[in-house]
Design a protein around this motif. Structure first.
Motif, mmCIF file in Angstrom:
data_model
loop_
_atom_site.group_PDB
_atom_site.id
_atom_site.type_symbol
_atom_site.label_atom_id
_atom_site.label_comp_id
_atom_site.label_asym_id
_atom_site.label_seq_id
_atom_site.Cartn_x
_atom_site.Cartn_y
_atom_site.Cartn_z
ATOM 1 N N CYS A 110 -1.423 53.545 -78.965
ATOM 2 C CA CYS A 110 -1.676 52.502 -77.790
ATOM 3 C C CYS A 110 -2.789 51.632 -78.066
ATOM 4 O O CYS A 110 -2.535 50.539 -77.666
ATOM 5 C CB CYS A 110 -1.890 53.270 -76.714
ATOM 6 S SG CYS A 110 -0.732 54.663 -76.088
ATOM 7 N N LYS A 140 -0.539 62.778 -72.117
ATOM 8 C CA LYS A 140 -1.054 62.444 -70.823
ATOM 9 C C LYS A 140 -2.130 61.181 -70.790
ATOM 10 O O LYS A 140 -2.223 60.502 -69.803
ATOM 11 C CB LYS A 140 -2.216 63.784 -70.548
ATOM 12 C CG LYS A 140 -1.248 65.049 -70.145
ATOM 13 C CD LYS A 140 -2.082 66.260 -69.998
ATOM 14 C CE LYS A 140 -1.099 67.694 -69.468
ATOM 15 N NZ LYS A 140 -2.389 68.644 -69.324
ATOM 16 N N THR A 141 -2.669 61.191 -72.091
ATOM 17 C CA THR A 141 -3.684 59.989 -72.200
ATOM 18 C C THR A 141 -3.080 58.965 -73.275
ATOM 19 O O THR A 141 -2.041 59.405 -73.927
ATOM 20 C CB THR A 141 -4.924 60.450 -72.515
ATOM 21 O OG1 THR A 141 -4.986 61.005 -73.708
ATOM 22 C CG2 THR A 141 -5.524 61.405 -71.379
ATOM 23 N N ALA A 142 -3.653 58.089 -73.394
ATOM 24 C CA ALA A 142 -3.261 56.900 -74.527
ATOM 25 C C ALA A 142 -3.691 57.475 -76.003
ATOM 26 O O ALA A 142 -4.475 58.607 -76.207
ATOM 27 C CB ALA A 142 -4.152 55.789 -74.418
ATOM 28 N N CYS A 143 -2.815 57.115 -76.704
ATOM 29 C CA CYS A 143 -3.033 57.722 -78.300
ATOM 30 C C CYS A 143 -3.541 56.544 -79.236
ATOM 31 O O CYS A 143 -3.566 55.331 -78.716
ATOM 32 C CB CYS A 143 -1.645 58.363 -78.911
ATOM 33 S SG CYS A 143 -0.384 57.151 -79.138
ATOM 34 N N THR A 151 -10.738 69.348 -71.406
ATOM 35 C CA THR A 151 -10.700 68.142 -71.213
ATOM 36 C C THR A 151 -11.990 67.566 -71.533
ATOM 37 O O THR A 151 -12.929 68.481 -71.998
ATOM 38 C CB THR A 151 -10.378 67.857 -69.699
ATOM 39 O OG1 THR A 151 -10.493 66.213 -69.308
ATOM 40 C CG2 THR A 151 -11.673 68.355 -68.554
ATOM 41 N N ASN A 164 -11.755 52.036 -70.172
ATOM 42 C CA ASN A 164 -10.697 52.693 -69.927
ATOM 43 C C ASN A 164 -9.593 52.202 -71.073
ATOM 44 O O ASN A 164 -9.457 51.089 -71.332
ATOM 45 C CB ASN A 164 -10.022 52.270 -68.606
ATOM 46 C CG ASN A 164 -10.799 52.695 -67.362
ATOM 47 O OD1 ASN A 164 -11.395 53.839 -67.307
ATOM 48 N ND2 ASN A 164 -11.001 51.878 -66.229
ATOM 49 N N VAL A 171 -7.400 62.177 -77.038
ATOM 50 C CA VAL A 171 -6.028 62.194 -76.868
ATOM 51 C C VAL A 171 -5.796 63.338 -76.364
ATOM 52 O O VAL A 171 -6.024 64.705 -76.804
ATOM 53 C CB VAL A 171 -5.143 61.902 -78.321
ATOM 54 C CG1 VAL A 171 -3.686 61.838 -77.683
ATOM 55 C CG2 VAL A 171 -5.500 60.194 -78.653
ATOM 56 N N SER A 194 -11.497 61.470 -72.646
ATOM 57 C CA SER A 194 -9.890 61.759 -72.320
ATOM 58 C C SER A 194 -9.523 60.446 -71.518
ATOM 59 O O SER A 194 -9.831 60.398 -70.482
ATOM 60 C CB SER A 194 -9.957 62.986 -71.645
ATOM 61 O OG SER A 194 -10.343 64.094 -72.142
ATOM 62 N N GLY A 195 -8.827 59.505 -72.433
ATOM 63 C CA GLY A 195 -8.159 58.346 -71.679
ATOM 64 C C GLY A 195 -9.218 57.439 -71.680
ATOM 65 O O GLY A 195 -8.918 56.220 -71.103
ATOM 66 N N LYS A 196 -10.184 57.421 -72.283
ATOM 67 C CA LYS A 196 -11.200 56.115 -72.599
ATOM 68 C C LYS A 196 -11.860 56.241 -74.011
ATOM 69 O O LYS A 196 -11.490 56.980 -74.706
ATOM 70 C CB LYS A 196 -12.537 56.729 -71.453
ATOM 71 C CG LYS A 196 -12.133 56.687 -69.996
ATOM 72 C CD LYS A 196 -13.397 57.191 -69.252
ATOM 73 C CE LYS A 196 -13.159 57.253 -67.694
ATOM 74 N NZ LYS A 196 -14.420 57.750 -67.035
ATOM 75 N N ARG A 224 -2.516 54.143 -71.359
ATOM 76 C CA ARG A 224 -1.551 54.497 -72.101
ATOM 77 C C ARG A 224 -0.382 53.481 -72.007
ATOM 78 O O ARG A 224 0.070 53.089 -70.909
ATOM 79 C CB ARG A 224 -1.007 55.892 -71.509
ATOM 80 C CG ARG A 224 -0.217 56.478 -72.265
ATOM 81 C CD ARG A 224 0.376 57.891 -71.517
ATOM 82 N NE ARG A 224 1.428 58.587 -72.567
ATOM 83 C CZ ARG A 224 2.177 59.468 -72.165
ATOM 84 N NH1 ARG A 224 2.352 59.678 -70.713
ATOM 85 N NH2 ARG A 224 3.226 59.928 -72.932
#
Length: 236
Positions: free
Chosen positions: A166, A160-163, A207, A228, A156, A211-213, A231
């Motif tokens: 989410c 910026k990205t999903a948590c 990063t 993927n 996370v 990140s976001g995956k 978010r």
């Protein structure tokens, strides 16, 4: 000291070694998953950690916890863990807290001073609390969990990205207590190793690949996938 990290220097350079030495990481729970993270972070030279884990060592911990031995049964978890980590890297400064984060009054103060948060908790009450605090304090977080032969890891980057919320807007119905899930040591070990690598990447570069995956694996089928992680509007 340079000899100790000589195999890492070609990967991250001497400046990377120095950066890890000056980094500070919070690890919530140091059992099968979190203990693996702690083990490899201090082996890699991360210089400062805060580790929170309550309770005592019981026999069923021994199938998966790298930092617990037969002779530790009955000891407080943090005493058992400290005994191992002092022998792994005596230069690492580790502040152990004999409690879980839901029972630590000054948890926000402790997190305010770290560079990275690691969520290795088995309970969603703990995971949601650490997730929300990481977002509030703008701290990147690596999170991982397992159930039987399945496991997942994600990172996370706040706002910026999903948590976690989410991915799990609410606690799954089957996740009723800490003894609900089956576990072989290999699953937590793979998760913890993956989380440690993510943590190092974040500390060095800000990063990471996840990140976001989400990295998901099923050891029964030896299936590993990177998915993927969109978010969502979860007010976080």
């Amino acid at each position: 000291m340079e000899e100790r990290y000589s195999r890492q220097i070609p990967i991250m350079g001497k400046e990377g070694i120095e950066k890890l030495k000056n980094s500070k990481v919070f690890v919530g729970r140091c059992g099968g998953v979190g203990g693996t993270v702690v083990n490899y972070l201090i082996r890699a030279g991360v210089g400062n950690l805060i580790c929170a884990h309550g309770g005592k060592i019981v026999p069923e911990y021994l199938n998966r916890m790298q930092l617990a031995y037969e002779t530790d049964v009955g000891k407080s978890c943090i005493d058992a863990f400290r005994d191992k980590t002092d022998k792994i890297n005596s230069q690492a400064k580790i502040h152990y807290i004999d409690n879980h984060i839901t029972d630590i009054d000054n948890i926000e103060e402790l997190l305010s001073d770290v560079d990275l948060v690691v969520d290795a908790h088995p309970l969603f009450e703990e995971r949601y609390k650490l997730n929300d605090l990481a977002l509030k304090l703008d701290k990147p977080m690596v999170s991982g969990a397992m159930y039987g032969d399945e496991g997942y890891v994600f990172t996370v980057l706040p706002h910026k990205t999903a948590c976690l919320r989410c991915l799990y807007p609410k606690k799954p119905d089957f996740w009723t207590n800490i003894k609900v899930f089956p576990a072989l040591g290999m699953g937590p070990g793979i998760i913890g190793c993956s989380m440690a690598r993510e943590a190092i990447e974040l500390l060095l570069k800000g990063t990471s690949q996840l990140s976001g995956k989400t990295l998901h694996f099923d050891l029964a089928d030896m299936d590993f996938s990177v998915l993927n992680m969109p978010r969502k509007e979860c007010n976080h």
